[in-house]
Motif scaffolding. Structure first.
Motif, PDB file in Angstrom:
ATOM      1  N   SER A  89      43.272  36.993  37.914  1.00 50.72           N
ATOM      2  CA  SER A  89      42.873  38.129  38.236  1.00 50.72           C
ATOM      3  C   SER A  89      42.707  38.290  36.978  1.00 50.72           C
ATOM      4  CB  SER A  89      44.069  39.112  38.874  1.00 50.72           C
ATOM      5  OG  SER A  89      44.557  39.340  37.422  1.00 50.72           O
ATOM      6  N   LEU A  90      41.426  39.239  37.292  1.00 51.15           N
ATOM      7  CA  LEU A  90      40.431  39.702  35.869  1.00 51.15           C
ATOM      8  C   LEU A  90      40.627  41.394  35.924  1.00 51.15           C
ATOM      9  CD1 LEU A  90      39.332  36.919  36.391  1.00 51.15           C
ATOM     10  CD2 LEU A  90      36.965  37.632  35.332  1.00 51.15           C
ATOM     11  N   ASP A  91      41.084  41.971  35.216  1.00 50.60           N
ATOM     12  CA  ASP A  91      41.929  43.342  35.314  1.00 50.60           C
ATOM     13  C   ASP A  91      40.928  44.058  34.245  1.00 50.60           C
ATOM     14  OD1 ASP A  91      43.243  42.312  37.355  1.00 50.60           O
ATOM     15  OD2 ASP A  91      44.759  41.372  35.461  1.00 50.60           O
ATOM     16  N   HIS A  92      40.726  44.111  33.136  1.00 52.59           N
ATOM     17  CA  HIS A  92      39.824  45.105  32.599  1.00 52.59           C
ATOM     18  C   HIS A  92      38.395  45.157  32.326  1.00 52.59           C
ATOM     19  CE1 HIS A  92      43.081  44.035  30.009  1.00 52.59           C
ATOM     20  NE2 HIS A  92      42.993  42.747  29.520  1.00 52.59           N
ATOM     21  N   VAL A  93      37.934  46.351  32.618  1.00 59.08           N
ATOM     22  CA  VAL A  93      36.284  46.648  32.617  1.00 59.08           C
ATOM     23  C   VAL A  93      35.580  47.057  31.853  1.00 59.08           C
ATOM     24  CG1 VAL A  93      35.113  48.259  34.088  1.00 59.08           C
ATOM     25  CG2 VAL A  93      36.816  46.909  35.186  1.00 59.08           C
ATOM     26  N   ALA A 117      41.119  38.824  29.634  1.00 62.30           N
ATOM     27  CA  ALA A 117      41.629  38.592  27.965  1.00 62.30           C
ATOM     28  C   ALA A 117      42.612  37.961  27.306  1.00 62.30           C
ATOM     29  CB  ALA A 117      41.297  39.991  27.641  1.00 62.30           C
ATOM     30  N   VAL A 118      42.498  37.362  26.300  1.00 63.48           N
ATOM     31  CA  VAL A 118      43.751  36.135  25.765  1.00 63.48           C
ATOM     32  C   VAL A 118      44.026  36.998  24.295  1.00 63.48           C
ATOM     33  CG1 VAL A 118      44.817  34.824  25.063  1.00 63.48           C
ATOM     34  CG2 VAL A 118      43.525  34.959  27.156  1.00 63.48           C
ATOM     35  N   PRO A 168      37.617  38.613  25.285  1.00 62.69           N
ATOM     36  CA  PRO A 168      38.263  38.488  26.383  1.00 62.69           C
ATOM     37  C   PRO A 168      37.524  37.096  26.703  1.00 62.69           C
ATOM     38  CG  PRO A 168      35.929  39.870  25.913  1.00 62.69           C
ATOM     39  CD  PRO A 168      37.110  39.525  24.446  1.00 62.69           C
ATOM     40  N   THR A 169      38.149  36.251  27.914  1.00 67.63           N
ATOM     41  CA  THR A 169      38.123  34.314  28.273  1.00 67.63           C
ATOM     42  C   THR A 169      37.053  34.330  29.160  1.00 67.63           C
ATOM     43  OG1 THR A 169      40.172  34.931  29.397  1.00 67.63           O
ATOM     44  CG2 THR A 169      40.678  34.019  27.174  1.00 67.63           C
ATOM     45  N   ARG A 170      37.598  35.004  30.087  1.00 65.08           N
ATOM     46  CA  ARG A 170      36.676  35.252  31.482  1.00 65.08           C
ATOM     47  C   ARG A 170      35.785  36.504  32.292  1.00 65.08           C
ATOM     48  NH1 ARG A 170      38.145  32.253  37.071  1.00 65.08           N
ATOM     49  NH2 ARG A 170      36.107  32.574  38.222  1.00 65.08           N
ATOM     50  N   GLY A 171      35.080  36.267  32.832  1.00 63.77           N
ATOM     51  CA  GLY A 171      34.358  37.725  33.238  1.00 63.77           C
ATOM     52  C   GLY A 171      33.452  37.466  34.175  1.00 63.77           C
TER      53      GLY A 171
END
Length: 264
Positions: free
Chosen positions: A119-123, A144-145, A149-152
């Motif tokens: 899941s991508l949880d940051h906006v 993000a790690v 950001p690692t994937r968007g």
């Protein structure tokens, strides 16, 4: 078990008491095992998806007037949709309004089961575009790690004035599902046929197949919320403390918001 210092009759009584205690304990354990799943609601097939961070660019903050008393406010703390009568819904405070899910659906006990791989949880909201009766917020939902950001995925949040109220669309390009994170609504109550016509507190619920998206649930603040698209698998998760999560298995989740409950 050796019972020191007891006569034969006393030993028989003590053994009977031990046996009774063991029986009661076993029965209690069985009863608790049957009771706990109903309390914890771990068997509904929904995966808890937690919100991440929200960042709103200064130029995208403020209140947008949509018309007929409806407004949408965007701040660093979250989004709020209001009618002339007052607030309808708020996204979770100081957290991302949506998450993008990568995964798929299975089935168990005649209801769907979510399989969440990531899941991508940051906006991050970068800009807002205004048109008459419409406000569109553009940005990204990302993973993000270590704060990097690692994937968007591109994210578009659209608030559109309609004859019924406000139609909200959260589009995460490339997602298998979208989860909308709302602040808890007091006395969240289902609206038939989408959901049971009673208080939905502290449970997860699948929205009935074939139900439209105009009337799914209502609340004590006289908001009526519909969840769509109607052709997709949808659910409400009221189990997380302090928020209401809307799960939609599509790269677009829609909410229809109006200010007066319409029953019948």
């Amino acid at each position: 078990m050796r019972l020191w210092g007891l006569r034969g009759g006393d030993r028989d009584v003590s053994r009977s008491m031990v046996a009774l205690l063991a029986t009661v304990t076993a029965a209690a354990a069985l009863g608790l095992a049957g009771w706990l799943p109903g309390v914890l609601r771990t068997d509904v097939g929904l995966v808890e998806v937690d919100p991440g961070l929200l960042t709103v660019a200064p130029e995208a903050r403020g209140i947008a007037t949509l018309g007929r008393g409806y407004t949408v406010a965007a701040y660093q703390s979250g989004f709020r949709v209001s009618a002339a009568s007052g607030p309808l819904v708020d996204t979770i405070t100081r957290g991302s309004p949506v998450s993008a899910v990568v995964g798929d659906l299975g089935e168990r006990d005649e209801h769907p089961v979510e399989n969440v791989h990531n899941s991508l949880d940051h906006v991050r909201i970068d800009e807002v575009r205004f048109e008459p009766g419409r406000a569109v917020y553009l940005g990204e939902v990302y993973d993000a790690v270590g704060g990097r950001p690692t994937r968007g995925m591109p994210l578009r949040l659209t608030f559109l004035l309609t004859t019924a109220g406000v139609h909200v669309t959260a589009h995460a390009q490339g997602a298998d599902a979208v989860v909308v994170h709302l602040d808890a609504l007091p006395a969240t109550t289902g609206l038939d046929p989408a959901l049971p016509d009673r208080n939905l507190r502290k449970r997860g619920w699948w929205i009935a197949n074939g139900a439209g998206e105009q009337r799914s649930f209502t609340s004590a603040n006289r908001a009526v919320v519909g969840v769509g698209p109607a052709v997709q698998t949808r659910a409400l998760d009221l189990r997380p403390d302090g928020r209401l999560d809307v799960h939609v298995w599509s790269n677009r989740a829609t909410l229809t918001l109006s200010g007066t409950p319409r029953r019948g």
